[in-house]
Design a protein around this motif. Structure first.
Motif, PDB file in Angstrom:
ATOM      1  N   ARG A  83      28.677  52.456  24.069  1.00 40.64           N
ATOM      2  CA  ARG A  83      30.249  51.677  24.356  1.00 40.64           C
ATOM      3  C   ARG A  83      30.000  49.554  24.170  1.00 40.64           C
ATOM      4  N   TYR A  84      28.755  49.031  24.597  1.00 40.41           N
ATOM      5  CA  TYR A  84      28.926  47.720  24.998  1.00 40.41           C
ATOM      6  C   TYR A  84      27.553  47.186  24.550  1.00 40.41           C
ATOM      7  N   ILE A  85      26.876  47.667  23.479  1.00 36.52           N
ATOM      8  CA  ILE A  85      26.046  46.619  22.300  1.00 36.52           C
ATOM      9  C   ILE A  85      26.697  45.695  21.862  1.00 36.52           C
ATOM     10  N   ASP A  86      27.683  45.833  21.246  1.00 36.76           N
ATOM     11  CA  ASP A  86      28.869  44.507  20.837  1.00 36.76           C
ATOM     12  C   ASP A  86      28.733  43.688  20.853  1.00 36.76           C
ATOM     13  N   ALA A  87      28.754  44.200  22.684  1.00 36.30           N
ATOM     14  CA  ALA A  87      30.028  43.082  23.679  1.00 36.30           C
ATOM     15  C   ALA A  87      29.341  41.438  23.921  1.00 36.30           C
ATOM     16  N   LYS A  88      28.672  41.230  23.821  1.00 35.75           N
ATOM     17  CA  LYS A  88      27.907  39.662  24.125  1.00 35.75           C
ATOM     18  C   LYS A  88      28.248  39.049  25.569  1.00 35.75           C
ATOM     19  N   LEU A  89      27.569  40.803  26.639  1.00 35.66           N
ATOM     20  CA  LEU A  89      27.706  40.627  27.426  1.00 35.66           C
ATOM     21  C   LEU A  89      26.460  39.549  27.865  1.00 35.66           C
ATOM     22  N   VAL A 105      20.668  42.191  29.259  1.00 36.82           N
ATOM     23  CA  VAL A 105      20.601  41.293  29.878  1.00 36.82           C
ATOM     24  C   VAL A 105      21.188  41.562  31.198  1.00 36.82           C
ATOM     25  N   GLY A 106      21.207  40.460  32.187  1.00 35.97           N
ATOM     26  CA  GLY A 106      21.092  39.861  33.542  1.00 35.97           C
ATOM     27  C   GLY A 106      22.127  40.827  34.556  1.00 35.97           C
ATOM     28  N   PHE A 107      21.884  41.424  36.064  1.00 40.21           N
ATOM     29  CA  PHE A 107      21.860  42.513  36.214  1.00 40.21           C
ATOM     30  C   PHE A 107      22.165  42.243  38.021  1.00 40.21           C
ATOM     31  N   ARG A 135      29.839  36.054  30.382  1.00 39.80           N
ATOM     32  CA  ARG A 135      30.798  37.908  30.486  1.00 39.80           C
ATOM     33  C   ARG A 135      29.982  38.319  31.085  1.00 39.80           C
ATOM     34  N   VAL A 136      30.675  39.485  31.680  1.00 40.48           N
ATOM     35  CA  VAL A 136      29.909  40.287  32.548  1.00 40.48           C
ATOM     36  C   VAL A 136      31.077  41.901  33.269  1.00 40.48           C
ATOM     37  N   LEU A 137      30.391  42.810  32.333  1.00 43.61           N
ATOM     38  CA  LEU A 137      30.522  44.140  32.756  1.00 43.61           C
ATOM     39  C   LEU A 137      30.192  44.759  34.433  1.00 43.61           C
ATOM     40  N   ILE A 138      31.723  45.302  34.733  1.00 36.62           N
ATOM     41  CA  ILE A 138      31.230  45.884  36.660  1.00 36.62           C
ATOM     42  C   ILE A 138      31.347  47.529  36.292  1.00 36.62           C
ATOM     43  N   VAL A 139      30.115  47.598  36.940  1.00 31.55           N
ATOM     44  CA  VAL A 139      29.580  49.532  36.789  1.00 31.55           C
ATOM     45  C   VAL A 139      29.714  50.221  38.036  1.00 31.55           C
ATOM     46  N   ASP A 140      30.227  51.193  37.943  1.00 34.67           N
ATOM     47  CA  ASP A 140      29.957  52.403  39.767  1.00 34.67           C
ATOM     48  C   ASP A 140      30.001  53.355  38.835  1.00 34.67           C
ATOM     49  N   ASP A 141      29.579  54.514  39.625  1.00 28.91           N
ATOM     50  CA  ASP A 141      29.974  55.734  39.376  1.00 28.91           C
ATOM     51  C   ASP A 141      31.287  56.656  39.798  1.00 28.91           C
ATOM     52  N   LEU A 142      32.182  56.179  40.025  1.00 28.72           N
ATOM     53  CA  LEU A 142      33.721  56.481  40.173  1.00 28.72           C
ATOM     54  C   LEU A 142      34.632  55.330  40.554  1.00 28.72           C
ATOM     55  N   ILE A 143      35.793  55.426  40.227  1.00 27.13           N
ATOM     56  CA  ILE A 143      36.978  55.039  40.332  1.00 27.13           C
ATOM     57  C   ILE A 143      37.777  55.780  40.869  1.00 27.13           C
TER      58      ILE A 143
END
Length: 188
Positions: free
Chosen positions: A56-62, A85-87, A126-134
């Motif tokens: 999903r995010y390989i081309d997202a330029k994060l 990318v960084g974490f 540019r940041v993606l937020i990740v968690d296990d569930l919403i």
């Protein structure tokens, strides 16, 4: 695109969902706890899960993946590594050693606070937020607000599971945060 390729992500998502254990009445009566630990125990399952996010995010330029305390720390660093990318850890209050920014949010019975290092990212990152569930969306919303306070552009929120009946995904989308989830479960 062939039918086999077109259906692969759905098959992968179904496979991931089939590996999530439901624990009834935990941590309290009436709650159906969605346990992701079986996803992590088997190399194939964990790889399929991570590959869904990578694709999903390989081309997202994060610039960064931001993981929410604590289960976002499981997927986030692996995804950051895979995407080169960084974490950024977004932690519960009092867990980060340097100067922080804080954001409180409402829980069902009270409030909680998360923090981020004040220098975790900068304007335009540019940041993606990740968690296990919403679930109710409070933690992810607080993370979004913290990142934006630092000047970041939060491109999306991502999670393994959506619990749409708890209203979090609707809340986050209405706040302008696009979401990606691998699967969803009805109920609590």
């Amino acid at each position: 695109m062939s039918n086999a390729l077109a259906s692969a992500p759905l098959d992968a998502a179904a496979f991931v969902k089939s590996q999530i254990r439901t624990v009834p009445d935990w941590p309290q009566a009436g709650v159906q706890f969605r346990d992701i630990t079986p996803l992590l125990q088997h190399p194939k399952t964990f790889r399929v899960l991570i590959d869904l996010f990578v694709q999903r995010y390989i081309d997202a330029k994060l610039d960064y993946i931001a993981g929410l305390d604590a289960r976002g720390f499981i997927i986030g660093p692996v995804l950051a590594y895979e995407l080169n990318v960084g974490f950024i850890p977004i932690r519960k209050q009092g867990k980060l050693p340097y100067r922080t920014e804080s954001q409180s949010y409402e829980l069902e019975y009270g409030t909680a606070t998360v923090e981020i290092h004040a220098d975790a990212c900068g304007a335009g990152d540019r940041v993606l937020i990740v968690d296990d569930l919403i679930a109710t969306g409070g933690t992810m919303m607080a993370g979004k607000q913290l990142l934006e306070r630092l000047g970041a552009v939060v491109i999306e929120g991502a999670a393994i599971i959506d619990l749409p009946e708890l209203g979090g995904s609707a809340l986050l989308r209405s706040a302008g945060l696009p979401l990606f989830t691998v699967t969803e479960f009805s109920g609590h």
